[in-house]
Design a protein around this motif. Sequence first.
Motif, PDB file in Angstrom:
ATOM      1  N   ILE A   1      37.963  44.991  31.970  1.00  0.00           N
ATOM      2  CA  ILE A   1      39.223  44.504  32.555  1.00  0.00           C
ATOM      3  C   ILE A   1      39.009  43.165  33.249  1.00  0.00           C
ATOM      4  O   ILE A   1      39.829  42.238  33.134  1.00  0.00           O
ATOM      5  CB  ILE A   1      39.771  45.546  33.542  1.00  0.00           C
TER       6      ILE A   1
ATOM      7  N   GLN B   1      34.521  50.017  31.960  1.00  0.00           N
ATOM      8  CA  GLN B   1      35.956  49.755  31.888  1.00  0.00           C
ATOM      9  C   GLN B   1      36.371  48.661  32.881  1.00  0.00           C
ATOM     10  O   GLN B   1      37.142  47.748  32.540  1.00  0.00           O
ATOM     11  CB  GLN B   1      36.732  51.041  32.177  1.00  0.00           C
ATOM     12  N   ASP B   2      35.836  48.744  34.103  1.00  0.00           N
ATOM     13  CA  ASP B   2      36.159  47.717  35.101  1.00  0.00           C
ATOM     14  C   ASP B   2      35.659  46.347  34.666  1.00  0.00           C
ATOM     15  O   ASP B   2      36.351  45.316  34.843  1.00  0.00           O
ATOM     16  CB  ASP B   2      35.543  48.091  36.458  1.00  0.00           C
TER      17      ASP B   2
ATOM     18  N   VAL C   1      30.847  54.800  32.531  1.00  0.00           N
ATOM     19  CA  VAL C   1      32.036  54.511  31.728  1.00  0.00           C
ATOM     20  C   VAL C   1      33.073  53.739  32.554  1.00  0.00           C
ATOM     21  O   VAL C   1      33.681  52.760  32.095  1.00  0.00           O
ATOM     22  CB  VAL C   1      32.628  55.823  31.182  1.00  0.00           C
ATOM     23  N   ARG C   2      33.259  54.175  33.807  1.00  0.00           N
ATOM     24  CA  ARG C   2      34.212  53.485  34.668  1.00  0.00           C
ATOM     25  C   ARG C   2      33.761  52.054  34.947  1.00  0.00           C
ATOM     26  O   ARG C   2      34.582  51.123  34.984  1.00  0.00           O
ATOM     27  CB  ARG C   2      34.371  54.249  35.980  1.00  0.00           C
TER      28      ARG C   2
END
Length: 210
Positions: free
Chosen positions: A189, A185-186, A181-182
């Motif tokens: 972005i 997200q990165d 998930v991270r």
Amino acid sequence: MATLIQSYEQQYSVLTADITAKIGRLKIATEENRDQLSKEIQSNFEEANDLLEQLELECRGSGAGSRVEAYRAELKRVRDEYRSVLTNSATYNMDTEESFDDWGGANEQRQKLLDNTERLERTGKTLTEGYRVVLETEQIGAAVLQDLSGQRETLQRSRGRLRETDEQLNRSSRLINSMMVRALQDRFILVMVFLVVGVLLCLGLYFYVT
């Protein structure tokens, strides 16, 4: 409690064997020894009855199968044999005092009694052998139960290890999902940053050209 039952049964087997031996001695005993042997045999019968009563109580308390009825039947046969010896001995003595004409018949009766004694001895040996087989069977059963208990403990330990491994796998799975998930997200972005930079470059070129 099982050990106490075995002790009673062993005492009973020894006692009945002793009674049988004394009955055999009673058949050929003299008048002087006959009364003493009779008293000892009667005392042994009372002791055997007491043992059977205690054995029956223990069997009822433990819920185990009881062989008391078989023992009582065997004791009754031994008692009948004892009474028969007393009766035949009394008849033999009376005939001896009155006449010697029935000596041959008395010898035949004595031989019959000896044969019956041998039969009782064989029965006592059979009971002793049966008791030994029962003891061996109980020992084998105890060994099997102990083995099963050890296997059960092993299975329980293995189940505990499996639970711990499953918990560790669940924690690892949650950690991997969190990392994914991270990462997403990165990446999102980063894409947005590239889009903003692209838009700014386009605007800069537009104003520059204009």
